[in-house]
Design a protein around this motif. Structure first.
Motif, PDB file in Angstrom:
ATOM      1  N   SER A 272       0.795  -1.228   0.000  1.00 54.90           N
ATOM      2  CA  SER A 272       0.000   0.000   0.000  1.00 54.90           C
ATOM      3  C   SER A 272       0.827   1.279   0.000  1.00 54.90           C
ATOM      4  O   SER A 272       0.336   2.307  -0.424  1.00 54.90           O
TER       5      SER A 272
ATOM      6  N   CYS B  55       4.776   5.003  -3.149  1.00 52.78           N
ATOM      7  CA  CYS B  55       5.053   6.419  -2.922  1.00 52.78           C
ATOM      8  C   CYS B  55       6.229   6.623  -1.969  1.00 52.78           C
ATOM      9  O   CYS B  55       7.089   7.459  -2.209  1.00 52.78           O
TER      10      CYS B  55
ATOM     11  N   PHE C 179      10.604   8.840   5.823  1.00 58.30           N
ATOM     12  CA  PHE C 179      10.441   8.411   7.212  1.00 58.30           C
ATOM     13  C   PHE C 179      11.766   8.277   7.942  1.00 58.30           C
ATOM     14  O   PHE C 179      11.802   8.227   9.160  1.00 58.30           O
TER      15      PHE C 179
ATOM     16  N   TYR D 231       8.318  14.720  10.894  1.00 55.63           N
ATOM     17  CA  TYR D 231       6.879  14.587  10.631  1.00 55.63           C
ATOM     18  C   TYR D 231       6.154  15.915  10.783  1.00 55.63           C
ATOM     19  O   TYR D 231       6.457  16.699  11.669  1.00 55.63           O
ATOM     20  N   LYS D 232       5.185  16.138   9.911  1.00 52.82           N
ATOM     21  CA  LYS D 232       4.416  17.391   9.965  1.00 52.82           C
ATOM     22  C   LYS D 232       3.253  17.326  10.940  1.00 52.82           C
ATOM     23  O   LYS D 232       3.002  18.261  11.669  1.00 52.82           O
ATOM     24  N   TYR D 233       2.505  16.228  10.870  1.00 50.62           N
ATOM     25  CA  TYR D 233       1.202  16.212  11.520  1.00 50.62           C
ATOM     26  C   TYR D 233       1.301  15.493  12.849  1.00 50.62           C
ATOM     27  O   TYR D 233       0.999  14.316  12.965  1.00 50.62           O
TER      28      TYR D 233
ATOM     29  N   VAL E 247      -3.047   9.953  10.290  1.00 50.26           N
ATOM     30  CA  VAL E 247      -2.704  10.312   8.908  1.00 50.26           C
ATOM     31  C   VAL E 247      -3.050   9.160   7.966  1.00 50.26           C
ATOM     32  O   VAL E 247      -3.620   9.368   6.900  1.00 50.26           O
TER      33      VAL E 247
ATOM     34  N   MET F  83      -2.139  12.556  -0.358  1.00 49.68           N
ATOM     35  CA  MET F  83      -2.128  11.129  -0.027  1.00 49.68           C
ATOM     36  C   MET F  83      -3.557  10.686   0.258  1.00 49.68           C
ATOM     37  O   MET F  83      -4.226  11.284   1.083  1.00 49.68           O
TER      38      MET F  83
ATOM     39  N   LEU G  80      -7.881  -0.052   4.930  1.00 47.36           N
ATOM     40  CA  LEU G  80      -7.131  -1.134   5.588  1.00 47.36           C
ATOM     41  C   LEU G  80      -7.806  -1.428   6.925  1.00 47.36           C
ATOM     42  O   LEU G  80      -8.213  -0.498   7.621  1.00 47.36           O
TER      43      LEU G  80
ATOM     44  N   VAL H  30       1.258  -1.228  10.364  1.00 50.13           N
ATOM     45  CA  VAL H  30       2.085  -0.414   9.487  1.00 50.13           C
ATOM     46  C   VAL H  30       2.658   0.779  10.259  1.00 50.13           C
ATOM     47  O   VAL H  30       3.762   1.242   9.984  1.00 50.13           O
TER      48      VAL H  30
ATOM     49  N   LEU I 188       6.570   1.738  10.197  1.00 46.37           N
ATOM     50  CA  LEU I 188       7.099   3.066   9.856  1.00 46.37           C
ATOM     51  C   LEU I 188       8.065   3.566  10.915  1.00 46.37           C
ATOM     52  O   LEU I 188       9.093   4.172  10.614  1.00 46.37           O
TER      53      LEU I 188
ATOM     54  N   LYS J 152      -4.565  20.369   5.699  1.00 45.72           N
ATOM     55  CA  LYS J 152      -4.187  18.976   5.528  1.00 45.72           C
ATOM     56  C   LYS J 152      -4.354  18.153   6.793  1.00 45.72           C
ATOM     57  O   LYS J 152      -4.551  16.952   6.741  1.00 45.72           O
TER      58      LYS J 152
END
Lengths: 462, 255
Positions: free
Chosen positions: B44, B48, B74, B79-81, B98, B107, B113, B121, B125, B206
């Motif tokens: 998945s 990207c 990563f 990280y932004k959020y 996210v 994205m 999922l 996941v 990450l 976002k």
């Protein structure tokens, strides 16, 4: 694009529809602010709230993520998400907001200029205005978990006001396990997963103008260009469908047809590096029914490398076995088969792909062998570069070693260039130039006498 | 009909043979992947975010060919959020959120999922940017209670907006138009030009469209982008963050 050459046969009459169409285009393109939420226009973009370029190299060609989404039957890769993003539940069927599954595609050629060789009677340089090519409405999405669908209907404004059904299929996904098998049933485009899919050509298809029903042989064909690429094309002169209408040599067909009724199974049971595809079609260039009472079959395998460094590459090969899927002038049935390979490389701004196909006709009636070439080949190679966020430059080479009736047969080689500017990721302005690489010669064949053609084009999807 | 049948049988046989020899490969893949996260990531996210999590997957270039934002790298851990202070790693919930909601424009949501797969996941990450200390990230405390919107709050928010110089990037009208602001000079951590968000479009938030989301962003900043954390400037006047958020939301009335 769900079109055959038949669709593109145009008798040019500048009419109300063309002018109306051009008006709409001018209106839409002159108000860049008309869509409130920037780029997310066509249904999948709307549904998932992402920009078109998440799935497309540049619309309409897909990038690796768009391919995964397509392969998974219009679901996010690795999921069975059908319906989760939906808004309306009818029992266990979920429907999205209407705008999330209906889209439009509109394509206009505001100006076309063709240079013919002068010494051919009746063949003069031509400039045409406002050639409205097509308006297509499509609906696509998921009905419930692991069930996707697509249907499109198209109207060819230059020719008729009728809407005609193109593809229409249901896709049952992830049979036997995630990515093991996805089954498409209905009117499908078999080459969807091939390295060079016929659908979504980066060079917008340009239709020929044909003045009589037997255009490919008569003097009145005026435009010939690489409609869908020579590898996908039919390549034979002097073959006919069930109704004895000619199958044009430049019309995409067999495995590379834009729509055929049948069943198709594809999947990646061993991971992302290998895809298989196998299918059965009615064949015979029949949009409905199966009057030739026999099926065509195909198998395709594809190998992928795609991990990092903005790089992906794939290599695919197929074999298509036809069964009484065309006729010759005497009305006798013949069988066309096709073998092909394709490859594609994408690296950052570069998108490079090509395909080579060999077509064979078997079951020729006795005595035709001397006047009929039963083998034809075609090559298509294209390269496109993303020059800025909005500008795409491309070049393409098409070479057709034609087969069929020796008296009519003309091979063709064209070199194409295009520049496409995206006002938004779903609105493209394009100028395309096709140059004939063959020497001009007497006679009436556009394959030789159409020397150069410039087409401007505006296309948008929403 | 006879010949195609033979061909079909032959090709099925071929596929079966290929399949059984390759099923060896398939088992090794799932054995390596103890938690199950690797397989989900490969199916998945890899296309990207890239096989090593560098954000350079085969589809990573297109949405952001010559401007921000590329898929997150990563391994940088930028990280932004987040709900954590600027410079910190996100919490598991931040990452989960996210994945579930997606990021508008960039994205798609992976809410399709199963929840357990999304948690797997998340674990996968985090392994890309393992914090050496392994300490659990602390979240920022938002000023409570929330201040509901009112014309007085919006007016107060506007003066904070100007006082904190938000308009130098986002513009006096919030639209962040290049030319009227510093927008042209702004770049992200990958040196890609990054226009400031158009605060008048509800769809451009976002991290989420609620006042709480905006308040959180003001305290955390968006790491890897020019948008800083305002935790220091707002020190002592934390409630101003709510006024500011109310003002920003008033710019996109359709919201």
């Amino acid at each position: 694009m769900g079109l055959t050459l038949r669709d593109h046969v145009k008798r040019y009459q500048p009419g109300f529809r063309e002018i109306f169409g051009l008006g709409i285009v001018l209106l839409v393109t002159s108000f860049p602010g008309w869509t409130p939420d920037a780029e997310a226009i066509p249904p999948f973009a709307r549904k998932y709230k992402v920009n078109c370029n998440v799935c497309h190299v540049r619309w309409p060609r897909l990038n690796a993520f768009g391919e995964q989404f397509l392969e998974n039957g219009y679901q996010m890769p690795g999921t069975r998400d059908g319906g989760l993003v939906g808004k309306v539940r009818l029992g266990d069927v979920t429907l999205d907001d209407v705008s999330n599954y209906i889209g439009f595609l509109f394509d206009v050629e505001p100006l076309t200029h063709s240079t013919m060789r002068r010494d051919v009677p009746g063949a003069e340089d031509q400039t045409e205005l406002a050639n409205v090519n097509l308006l297509r409405m499509f609906t696509a999405g998921t009905l419930t978990e692991d069930v996707g669908f697509l249907m499109d209907i198209t109207s060819l404004f230059g020719q008729s006001s009728d809407f005609e059904l193109g593809r229409a299929f249901v896709s049952f996904n992830n049979l036997g396990g995630m990515n093991w098998g996805h089954l498409r049933v209905g009117r499908i485009d078999p080459s969807a997963y091939f390295s060079l899919a016929t659908d979504r050509p980066q060079f917008f298809p340009v239709g020929p103008k044909i003045g009589s029903p037997f255009g490919p042989f008569g003097p009145s064909i005026q435009r010939w260009s690489t409609l869908f690429g020579s590898a996908a094309a039919s390549k034979f002169y002097g073959i006919f469908d069930r109704n004895m209408a000619p199958i044009f040599p430049i019309s995409p067909t067999l495995y590379n047809s834009t729509v055929e009724a049948g069943i198709d199974l594809h999947g990646r049971p061993f991971g992302d590096w290998f895809l298989y595809q196998i299918g059965i079609l009615n064949g015979g260039e029949e949009r409905w029914g199966d009057t030739n009472n026999s099926k065509d079959w195909y198998v395709m395998t594809r190998f992928d490398y795609a991990q990092s460094d903005y790089f992906s590459a794939n290599l695919s090969g197929f074999a298509y076995f036809g069964n009484h899927n065309a006729k010759v002038l005497s009305g006798a049935d013949v069988s066309r088969s096709r073998y092909g390979v394709g490859a594609r490389i994408r690296y950052r701004w570069l998108d490079l792909y090509g395909s080579y196909t060999i077509d064979r006709i078997t079951d020729l009636p006795n005595g035709m062998a001397a006047t009929f070439d039963d083998t034809a080949t075609g090559v298509t190679i294209e390269a496109h570069a993303i020059v800025t966020d909005r500008l795409l430059l491309g070049t393409g080479f098409n070479h057709m070693d034609a087969g069929g009736e020796l008296s009519q047969r003309k091979s063709a080689t064209f070199l194409s260039f295009q520049a496409r500017y995206y006002l938004r990721s779903n609105i493209a302005l394009q100028i395309r130039n096709d140059v004939n690489l063959r020497d001009a010669e007497g006679g009436t064949s556009p394959a030789r006498n159409l020397r150069n053609q410039v087409v401007t084009n505006v296309a948008f999807a929403f | 009909m006879k010949r195609p049948f033979r061909i079909l049988i032959t090709s099925l046989g071929f596929l079966w043979a290929l399949g059984s020899s390759l099923s060896v490969y398939a088992t090794t893949l799932s054995e390596i992947d103890v938690s199950g996260g690797a397989l989900i990531y490969e199916r998945s996210c890899l296309v990207c975010h890239g096989i090593d999590g560098h954000g350079d997957g085969p589809a990573a270039f297109y949405n952001s060919a010559y401007s921000a934002s590329r898929p997150r790298d990563f391994t940088v851990g930028n990280y932004k959020y987040r709900s954590t202070p600027s410079g910190e790693l996100p919490t598991d919930q931040d990452i989960f959120r996210v994945i579930t909601n997606g990021i508008p424009g960039a994205m798609p949501s992976f809410g399709g999922l199963p929840e357990s797969a999304r948690w797997k996941v998340v674990a996968y990450l985090k392994a890309f940017s393992q914090d050496a200390t392994g300490k659990k990230p602390e979240t920022v405390t938002l000023p409570e209670p929330a201040i509901p919107t009112s014309s007085a709050s919006v007016a107060q928010g506007r003066s904070v907006y100007l006082a904190l110089d938000c308009h130098s990037c986002h513009g006096v009208d919030g639209r962040g138009r290049v030319g009227l602001t510093r927008a042209k000079e702004l770049i992200d951590s990958r040196n890609l030009p990054m226009p400031p968000s158009d605060l008048t479009l509800a769809g451009s938030f976002k991290i989420g469209p609620s006042a709480r989301d905006i308040v959180r962003t003001l305290f955390t900043g968006l790491d890897g982008t020019p948008m800083p954390s305002y935790a220091n400037q707002l020190h002592g006047q934390e409630v101003d963050a709510w006024h500011l958020a109310n003002y920003i939301l008033s710019l996109s009335p359709s919201n």
